[in-house]
Design a protein around this motif. Sequence first.
Motif, PDB file in Angstrom:
ATOM      1  N   LEU A 144       0.813  -1.222   0.000  1.00  6.89           N
ATOM      2  CA  LEU A 144       0.000   0.000   0.000  1.00  6.89           C
ATOM      3  C   LEU A 144       0.847   1.274   0.000  1.00  6.89           C
ATOM      4  O   LEU A 144       0.449   2.277  -0.593  1.00  6.89           O
ATOM      5  CB  LEU A 144      -0.957   0.005   1.190  1.00  6.89           C
ATOM      6  CG  LEU A 144      -2.053  -1.053   1.138  1.00  6.89           C
ATOM      7  CD1 LEU A 144      -2.917  -0.983   2.386  1.00  6.89           C
ATOM      8  CD2 LEU A 144      -2.892  -0.904  -0.118  1.00  6.89           C
ATOM      9  N   ALA A 145       1.988   1.268   0.650  1.00  6.50           N
ATOM     10  CA  ALA A 145       2.815   2.481   0.728  1.00  6.50           C
ATOM     11  C   ALA A 145       3.192   3.020  -0.656  1.00  6.50           C
ATOM     12  O   ALA A 145       3.069   4.236  -0.886  1.00  6.50           O
ATOM     13  CB  ALA A 145       4.049   2.242   1.591  1.00  6.50           C
ATOM     14  N   PRO A 146       3.632   2.186  -1.578  1.00  7.97           N
ATOM     15  CA  PRO A 146       3.985   2.716  -2.895  1.00  7.97           C
ATOM     16  C   PRO A 146       2.821   3.352  -3.664  1.00  7.97           C
ATOM     17  O   PRO A 146       3.051   4.135  -4.581  1.00  7.97           O
ATOM     18  CB  PRO A 146       4.520   1.491  -3.659  1.00  7.97           C
ATOM     19  CG  PRO A 146       4.939   0.531  -2.607  1.00  7.97           C
ATOM     20  CD  PRO A 146       4.004   0.767  -1.452  1.00  7.97           C
ATOM     21  N   VAL A 147       1.587   3.022  -3.284  1.00  2.08           N
ATOM     22  CA  VAL A 147       0.429   3.631  -3.958  1.00  2.08           C
ATOM     23  C   VAL A 147      -0.184   4.743  -3.119  1.00  2.08           C
ATOM     24  O   VAL A 147      -1.279   5.216  -3.409  1.00  2.08           O
ATOM     25  CB  VAL A 147      -0.632   2.576  -4.355  1.00  2.08           C
ATOM     26  CG1 VAL A 147      -0.062   1.602  -5.364  1.00  2.08           C
ATOM     27  CG2 VAL A 147      -1.200   1.859  -3.148  1.00  2.08           C
ATOM     28  N   GLY A 148       0.532   5.162  -2.065  1.00  2.00           N
ATOM     29  CA  GLY A 148       0.107   6.338  -1.319  1.00  2.00           C
ATOM     30  C   GLY A 148      -0.714   6.104  -0.072  1.00  2.00           C
ATOM     31  O   GLY A 148      -1.208   7.049   0.533  1.00  2.00           O
ATOM     32  N   ARG A 149      -0.884   4.874   0.350  1.00  2.00           N
ATOM     33  CA  ARG A 149      -1.629   4.600   1.588  1.00  2.00           C
ATOM     34  C   ARG A 149      -0.635   4.114   2.629  1.00  2.00           C
ATOM     35  O   ARG A 149      -0.147   2.996   2.585  1.00  2.00           O
ATOM     36  CB  ARG A 149      -2.728   3.561   1.345  1.00  2.00           C
ATOM     37  CG  ARG A 149      -3.554   3.233   2.590  1.00  2.00           C
ATOM     38  CD  ARG A 149      -4.283   4.471   3.117  1.00  2.00           C
ATOM     39  NE  ARG A 149      -5.092   4.142   4.276  1.00  2.00           N
ATOM     40  CZ  ARG A 149      -4.659   4.236   5.546  1.00  2.00           C
ATOM     41  NH1 ARG A 149      -3.432   4.645   5.807  1.00  2.00           N
ATOM     42  NH2 ARG A 149      -5.468   3.924   6.531  1.00  2.00           N
ATOM     43  N   HIS A 150      -0.290   4.998   3.547  1.00  2.00           N
ATOM     44  CA  HIS A 150       0.721   4.708   4.555  1.00  2.00           C
ATOM     45  C   HIS A 150       0.049   4.261   5.850  1.00  2.00           C
ATOM     46  O   HIS A 150      -0.763   5.003   6.410  1.00  2.00           O
ATOM     47  CB  HIS A 150       1.604   5.932   4.775  1.00  2.00           C
ATOM     48  CG  HIS A 150       2.300   6.341   3.523  1.00  2.00           C
ATOM     49  ND1 HIS A 150       1.734   7.201   2.599  1.00  2.00           N
ATOM     50  CD2 HIS A 150       3.489   5.969   3.004  1.00  2.00           C
ATOM     51  CE1 HIS A 150       2.547   7.356   1.584  1.00  2.00           C
ATOM     52  NE2 HIS A 150       3.625   6.618   1.799  1.00  2.00           N
ATOM     53  N   LEU A 151       0.391   3.079   6.284  1.00  2.00           N
ATOM     54  CA  LEU A 151      -0.196   2.502   7.496  1.00  2.00           C
ATOM     55  C   LEU A 151       0.690   2.782   8.693  1.00  2.00           C
ATOM     56  O   LEU A 151       1.906   2.953   8.555  1.00  2.00           O
ATOM     57  CB  LEU A 151      -0.358   0.993   7.325  1.00  2.00           C
ATOM     58  CG  LEU A 151      -1.246   0.557   6.169  1.00  2.00           C
ATOM     59  CD1 LEU A 151      -1.164  -0.952   5.984  1.00  2.00           C
ATOM     60  CD2 LEU A 151      -2.687   0.996   6.389  1.00  2.00           C
TER      61      LEU A 151
END
Length: 176
Positions: A144-151
Amino acid sequence: MSSITTRGGDDGTTSLLYGQRVAKYHPQIEAVGACDELNVALGAVRLQKLAPASDTLLRQVQENLIALMGEVACAETDVPKFLESKFSRLEAADLARLDAAAAALEAKHPASGGWATPGGNATATALDLARVTARRAERRLVALAPVGRHLRPLVLQYVNRLSDLLWLMARDAERG
């Protein structure tokens, strides 16, 4: 009571937590789906004859996964809204519970290196199936981080430790 059949997804889209529509193949939906599969796999483990403490632990994990899925299912722009909401979410104590359970199993049976060959018995196999499902969920969450959703780091730590714990539980189940 409203129907679960809304027809809203007939066009191949679904809603994130606060209503934003995305494609059903969106990376967040893939991650939530993988976590949902993990939750089902844990339910299948709980159908086995487990010690009451193990059943309670896995039930708590299932509840944690529901909270985790809610967090993953909100858009990046809605994270502050989610964090201020009354929705339950993972806490450090949830991760500590997994760590304590893993430590107890490792104290009982020191970890052996290498790969395991699943299939020793039905309980161990169910735990191994849950473990590999957890690893898939972890891969989807990390993506998810590479597509802009940072957990929050806690989310990734939790799923990583959960898969470790499931491996230890499977090995323990093989030993009887």
